[in-house]
Design an enzyme around this catalytic site. Structure first.
Site, mmCIF file in Angstrom:
data_model
loop_
_atom_site.group_PDB
_atom_site.id
_atom_site.type_symbol
_atom_site.label_atom_id
_atom_site.label_comp_id
_atom_site.label_asym_id
_atom_site.label_seq_id
_atom_site.Cartn_x
_atom_site.Cartn_y
_atom_site.Cartn_z
ATOM 1 N N ARG A 70 14.643 81.644 38.929
ATOM 2 C CA ARG A 70 14.665 80.512 38.001
ATOM 3 C C ARG A 70 15.441 80.849 36.721
ATOM 4 N NH1 ARG A 70 8.985 78.228 36.932
ATOM 5 N NH2 ARG A 70 10.252 76.874 35.626
ATOM 6 N N GLN A 101 7.770 71.220 25.468
ATOM 7 C CA GLN A 101 7.032 71.652 26.660
ATOM 8 C C GLN A 101 7.970 72.389 27.613
ATOM 9 O OE1 GLN A 101 5.912 67.309 26.885
ATOM 10 N NE2 GLN A 101 4.143 68.163 27.913
ATOM 11 N N ASN A 102 9.255 72.433 27.249
ATOM 12 C CA ASN A 102 10.237 73.055 28.132
ATOM 13 C C ASN A 102 10.273 74.568 27.931
ATOM 14 O OD1 ASN A 102 10.847 70.453 28.905
ATOM 15 N ND2 ASN A 102 12.489 70.239 27.399
ATOM 16 N N HIS A 119 4.722 75.860 26.139
ATOM 17 C CA HIS A 119 4.524 76.437 27.484
ATOM 18 C C HIS A 119 5.250 77.769 27.658
ATOM 19 C CE1 HIS A 119 3.478 72.178 29.188
ATOM 20 N NE2 HIS A 119 2.569 72.654 28.371
ATOM 21 N N CYS A 147 4.964 97.846 31.961
ATOM 22 C CA CYS A 147 4.940 97.881 30.502
ATOM 23 C C CYS A 147 5.089 99.316 30.019
ATOM 24 C CB CYS A 147 3.608 97.295 30.029
ATOM 25 S SG CYS A 147 3.252 97.525 28.290
ATOM 26 N N CYS A 150 1.465 100.364 28.063
ATOM 27 C CA CYS A 150 0.196 100.622 28.754
ATOM 28 C C CYS A 150 0.340 100.780 30.269
ATOM 29 C CB CYS A 150 -0.813 99.512 28.445
ATOM 30 S SG CYS A 150 -0.522 97.996 29.382
ATOM 31 N N SER A 189 6.695 62.378 30.032
ATOM 32 C CA SER A 189 5.954 61.313 30.700
ATOM 33 C C SER A 189 4.630 61.010 29.996
ATOM 34 C CB SER A 189 5.674 61.721 32.144
ATOM 35 O OG SER A 189 4.953 62.937 32.155
ATOM 36 N N ASN A 213 12.390 57.530 26.305
ATOM 37 C CA ASN A 213 12.080 58.027 27.650
ATOM 38 C C ASN A 213 12.679 57.072 28.686
ATOM 39 O OD1 ASN A 213 10.676 60.116 29.144
ATOM 40 N ND2 ASN A 213 9.364 58.493 29.913
#
Ligand SMILES: [Zn+2]
Length: 244
Positions: A70, A101-102, A119, A147, A150, A189, A213
């Site tokens: 992605r 929110q993207n 998000h 990581c 840790c 939406s 929208n």
């Protein structure tokens, strides 16, 4: 394109403006939402089977590889005129908060400064155990990188199904919605909570609510101004009209 006089006047005197953006804004850059982007190898998986803590626990490598794929898809995507219009808007309003929110990072890429990523951001990686962020990792193909602090597994810094939103970002977003004089809801939406409640919070506090929208949403009846069309066309025209 012409805009109501009342809206133009309102924007010219706005001192505190909050904007919420959703998938529709990214879609105009050619980025497919992950619900319709599952192709090839990944078509057999449903996104919620990959974007969850349980999926990562069960098969971290599978989830890591999906996000690597992605990230590659996002690399070819550029901000669109809607993103740039919001950069322009920020320059004209003393107090400006962009809530998104993207997870694609396109607002920052365009040049927006005060951005809350509700998000997370798909380009960032953090430790699943101690939360340490990292920008460099060994991307060998055999296993998920660990990581350096840790030894825990690294994961994308995005909010998965069943996880809560980063508290600081959410609190700042609620604060912005409650204190703004104009609130824009763009390309969303209006059904995914808690982001969907921000427009209503702004309306209840007396802010002027503007919606852009493709289709009407649950927020539309509360919106003072509602535009159904592309933010990449409406926003640049509006910014030019108001501050041109
Ligand atoms: Zn760690």
């Amino acid at each position: 394109m012409s805009f109501p006089e009342g809206l133009i006047a309102q924007l010219r005197i706005s001192k505190n403006l909050a904007v919420l953006t959703g998938a529709g804004v990214s879609k105009e850059s050619g980025l497919r939402t992950f619900r319709d982007a599952q192709t090839g190898l990944w078509a057999q998986y449903k996104p919620h089977e990959l974007a969850s803590p349980e999926a990562f626990q069960r098969d971290p490598k599978l989830v890591w590889d999906w996000y690597a794929w992605r990230r590659e898809a996002v690399k070819g995507v550029r901000p669109n005129p809607g993103h740039y219009a919001l950069v322009g808007m920020e320059k004209h309003v003393p107090d400006f908060t962009l809530i998104t929110q993207n997870v694609d990072g396109l607002h920052r890429m365009a040049g927006s400064q005060n951005v809350l990523e509700l998000h997370g951001n798909i380009q960032r990686v953090r430790c699943a155990d101690c939360y340490t962020f990292t920008e460099v990792w060994d991307d060998d193909t055999e296993s998920v990188p660990h990581c350096k602090v840790c030894g825990g597994l690294l994961r994308p810094d995005v909010v998965w199904f069943g996880e809560s939103l980063p508290r600081d970002q959410l609190e700042a977003a609620v604060q912005a919605a409650r204190s703004c004089d104009v609130f824009f809801s763009i390309g969303t939406s209006g059904v995914v909570q808690p982001a969907a409640s921000l427009g209503f919070a702004a309306h209840n506090r007396g802010a002027v609510v503007v919606e852009i929208n493709a289709e009407p949403t649950p927020l539309t009846p509360k919106a003072n101004y509602s535009f159904h069309g592309k933010s990449g066309e409406i926003l640049p025209a509006l910014v030019k009209e108001v501050w041109g």
